[in-house]
Design an enzyme around this catalytic site. Structure first.
Site, PDB file in Angstrom:
ATOM      1  N   SER A 188       0.566  -1.280   0.147  1.00  0.00           N
ATOM      2  CA  SER A 188      -0.049  -0.290  -0.070  1.00  0.00           C
ATOM      3  C   SER A 188       1.089   1.212  -0.342  1.00  0.00           C
ATOM      4  O   SER A 188       2.003   1.387   0.279  1.00  0.00           O
ATOM      5  CB  SER A 188      -1.130  -0.026   1.478  1.00  0.00           C
ATOM      6  OG  SER A 188      -1.159   0.784   1.602  1.00  0.00           O
ATOM      7  N   TYR A 234      -0.945  -1.262  10.269  1.00  0.00           N
ATOM      8  CA  TYR A 234      -1.892  -1.267   9.403  1.00  0.00           C
ATOM      9  C   TYR A 234      -0.387  -1.252   7.763  1.00  0.00           C
ATOM     10  O   TYR A 234       0.386  -1.140   7.271  1.00  0.00           O
ATOM     11  CB  TYR A 234      -2.427  -0.545   8.631  1.00  0.00           C
ATOM     12  CG  TYR A 234      -2.984  -1.077   7.049  1.00  0.00           C
ATOM     13  CD1 TYR A 234      -3.344  -2.202   6.757  1.00  0.00           C
ATOM     14  CD2 TYR A 234      -2.946  -0.373   5.943  1.00  0.00           C
ATOM     15  CE1 TYR A 234      -4.152  -2.272   5.310  1.00  0.00           C
ATOM     16  CE2 TYR A 234      -2.999  -0.559   4.461  1.00  0.00           C
ATOM     17  CZ  TYR A 234      -3.823  -1.239   4.118  1.00  0.00           C
ATOM     18  OH  TYR A 234      -3.755  -1.707   2.789  1.00  0.00           O
TER      19      TYR A 234
HETATM   20  N1  LIG Z   1      -8.871  -1.149  -1.088  1.00  0.00           N
HETATM   21  C1  LIG Z   1      -8.002   0.126  -0.513  1.00  0.00           C
HETATM   22  O1  LIG Z   1      -8.259   1.361  -0.169  1.00  0.00           O
HETATM   23  C2  LIG Z   1      -6.699  -0.768  -0.439  1.00  0.00           C
HETATM   24  C3  LIG Z   1      -5.118  -0.028  -0.081  1.00  0.00           C
HETATM   25  C4  LIG Z   1      -4.234  -0.509  -0.441  1.00  0.00           C
HETATM   26  C5  LIG Z   1      -3.713  -1.721  -0.618  1.00  0.00           C
HETATM   27  N2  LIG Z   1      -4.933  -2.635  -0.406  1.00  0.00           N
HETATM   28  C6  LIG Z   1      -4.624  -3.563  -0.305  1.00  0.00           C
HETATM   29  O2  LIG Z   1      -5.303  -4.286  -1.009  1.00  0.00           O
HETATM   30  C7  LIG Z   1      -4.977  -6.093  -0.508  1.00  0.00           C
HETATM   31  C8  LIG Z   1      -6.745  -6.502  -1.156  1.00  0.00           C
HETATM   32  O3  LIG Z   1      -8.040  -5.506  -0.433  1.00  0.00           O
HETATM   33  P1  LIG Z   1      -9.053  -5.212  -1.341  1.00  0.00           P
HETATM   34  O4  LIG Z   1      -9.067  -3.678  -1.199  1.00  0.00           O
HETATM   35  O5  LIG Z   1      -9.001  -5.779  -2.461  1.00  0.00           O
HETATM   36  O6  LIG Z   1     -10.608  -5.113   0.200  1.00  0.00           O
HETATM   37  P2  LIG Z   1     -11.331  -6.816  -0.381  1.00  0.00           P
HETATM   38  O7  LIG Z   1     -12.171  -6.603  -0.654  1.00  0.00           O
HETATM   39  O8  LIG Z   1     -12.021  -7.248   1.681  1.00  0.00           O
HETATM   40  O9  LIG Z   1     -10.474  -7.976   0.164  1.00  0.00           O
HETATM   41  C9  LIG Z   1      -9.635  -9.200   0.943  1.00  0.00           C
HETATM   42  C10 LIG Z   1      -9.764  -9.929   0.637  1.00  0.00           C
HETATM   43  O10 LIG Z   1      -9.329 -10.406   1.416  1.00  0.00           O
HETATM   44  C11 LIG Z   1      -9.494 -12.400   1.613  1.00  0.00           C
HETATM   45  N3  LIG Z   1      -8.884 -12.103   3.342  1.00  0.00           N
HETATM   46  C12 LIG Z   1      -9.628 -11.165   4.383  1.00  0.00           C
HETATM   47  N4  LIG Z   1      -8.942 -11.972   5.689  1.00  0.00           N
HETATM   48  C13 LIG Z   1      -8.839 -13.679   5.216  1.00  0.00           C
HETATM   49  C14 LIG Z   1      -8.318 -15.201   5.653  1.00  0.00           C
HETATM   50  N5  LIG Z   1      -8.024 -15.223   6.774  1.00  0.00           N
HETATM   51  N6  LIG Z   1      -8.360 -15.483   5.205  1.00  0.00           N
HETATM   52  C15 LIG Z   1      -8.374 -15.915   3.613  1.00  0.00           C
HETATM   53  N7  LIG Z   1      -8.486 -15.102   3.642  1.00  0.00           N
HETATM   54  C16 LIG Z   1      -8.874 -13.204   3.375  1.00  0.00           C
HETATM   55  C17 LIG Z   1     -11.123 -12.078   1.325  1.00  0.00           C
HETATM   56  O11 LIG Z   1     -11.702 -12.759   1.357  1.00  0.00           O
HETATM   57  P3  LIG Z   1     -12.782 -13.695   2.574  1.00  0.00           P
HETATM   58  O12 LIG Z   1     -13.982 -12.946   3.136  1.00  0.00           O
HETATM   59  O13 LIG Z   1     -13.842 -14.372   1.583  1.00  0.00           O
HETATM   60  O14 LIG Z   1     -11.669 -14.655   3.574  1.00  0.00           O
HETATM   61  C18 LIG Z   1     -11.098 -10.981   0.827  1.00  0.00           C
HETATM   62  O15 LIG Z   1     -11.039 -11.685  -0.806  1.00  0.00           O
HETATM   63  C19 LIG Z   1      -5.044  -6.028   0.743  1.00  0.00           C
HETATM   64  O16 LIG Z   1      -4.070  -6.408   1.437  1.00  0.00           O
HETATM   65  C20 LIG Z   1      -5.560  -4.682   1.173  1.00  0.00           C
HETATM   66  O17 LIG Z   1      -4.909  -4.140   2.056  1.00  0.00           O
HETATM   67  C21 LIG Z   1      -6.263  -2.126  -0.468  1.00  0.00           C
END
Ligand SMILES: NC(=O)c1ccc[n+]([C@@H]2O[C@H](COP(=O)([O-])OP(=O)(O)OC[C@H]3O[C@@H](n4cnc5c(N)ncnc54)[C@H](OP(=O)(O)O)[C@@H]3O)[C@@H](O)[C@H]2O)c1
Length: 268
Positions: free
Chosen positions: A141, A155
């Site tokens: 991030s 985080y």
């Molecule tokens: N969205 C933003 O603004 C942003 C910005 C910078 C970085 N990121 C990073 O991008 C990555 C993806 O996030 P996203 O934005 O796409 O959020 P998201 O839509 O909430 O997706 C998160 C994913 O992680 C999975 N997950 C969470 N806990 C888990 C566990 N215990 N075991 C297996 N899978 C798990 C969830 O699947 P299940 O719930 O089905 O398990 C889901 O598929 C993360 O690392 C986040 O830190 C996001």
């Protein structure tokens, strides 16, 4: 015999992970889709089979369970499946200050954000090395590139860790055909802010600050294939990152402290 390369994506059930799956399917990869929600993974697999003829293996597992990365790697080996592209993407954030959460919640958070991606890399890297090629994307991030904020305490620290880890891995194995890239998005449309309960607050952020997941995934895959080690997603965040590098640390910390205080007042 199926010669399509295989990609394993954690957190493929929504947001950025699902976008990685769609893009890699379009580029001709077969997929191993990992997350807890089996129904979501199955729907995605069916859709990609229909659109691109992608063969997907669904792994509905909780990466928080002990030794899950090792068990996943062993199951793939037993099926003769070799991963050429690993996307360590699963993640979330914990709101509040350090003492606002139980220790167990912090421990589980670090397991998902730091331990599981490193353990998966550790188990899958040897086969990549044997075959002389492989790509590892660690979804970090912009938060890992700028000073830490008050709130969501671990985080930015976890994301900074993943950026440093990616840089070391890139240096250690690039001469043996392995590319590693830390992909660093800013605010991105996904379920992330619904899961951490900050959607109402986030809706107040200006539109230009938002990236879409497809773009983050596409730019991330392009970056790792080109051998880039740290990829900041989106022009707006490249600009923010460049400006923050020019500012004196003390000024930057003051600005972030002011912004954190504003957020706390707004969200109270
Ligand atoms: N969205 C933003 O603004 C942003 C910005 C910078 C970085 N990121 C990073 O991008 C990555 C993806 O996030 P996203 O934005 O796409 O959020 P998201 O839509 O909430 O997706 C998160 C994913 O992680 C999975 N997950 C969470 N806990 C888990 C566990 N215990 N075991 C297996 N899978 C798990 C969830 O699947 P299940 O719930 O089905 O398990 C889901 O598929 C993360 O690392 C986040 O830190 C996001």
């Amino acid at each position: 015999m199926n010669h399509k390369p295989k990609a394993l994506i954690t957190g493929a059930s929504s947001g950025i992970g699902a976008a990685f799956a769609r893009d890699l399917a379009e580029r001709g990869y077969d997929l191993i889709l990992v997350a807890r929600r089996a129904d979501r993974l199955k729907d995605l697999a069916d859709q990609l089979k229909e659109q691109h003829g992608t063969a997907s293996t669904i792994a509905p597992v909780d990466l928080n369970l002990p030794n899950m990365p090792r068990k996943l790697a062993e199951a793939l080996k037993a099926r003769g499946q070799y991963v050429e592209m690993l996307v360590n993407n699963a993640g979330y954030s914990l709101p509040g200050h350090l003492l606002d959460q139980d220790w167990e919640q912090h421990r589980d958070f670090l397991q998902i954000m730091v331990n599981a991606p490193i353990e998966l890399s550790w188990h899958l890297l040897p086969t990549m090395l044997e075959r002389g090629r492989g790509n590892i994307i660690n979804v970090a991030s912009v938060a890992g590139l700028i000073p830490g904020t008050a709130g969501h305490t671990l985080y930015s620290a976890a994301k900074a860790f993943m950026i440093k880890f990616s840089q070391s891995l890139a240096l250690e194995y690039r001469d043996q055909g392995i590319h590693t890239c830390a992909v660093c998005p800013g605010f991105t449309w996904s379920e992330f802010h619904d899961v951490n309960g900050s959607r109402a607050l986030m809706n107040k952020m200006p539109k230009w600050m938002w990236l879409d997941s497809d773009r983050v995934a596409r730019e991330g895959i392009d970056a790792v294939l080109k051998g880039k080690v740290v990829q900041v997603s989106g022009l707006q965040y490249k600009a923010i990152h460049a400006i923050t590098k020019l500012l004196p640390e003390r000024l930057l910390l003051r600005m972030i402290a002011r912004r954190s205080a504003q957020f706390r007042v707004q969200s109270a």
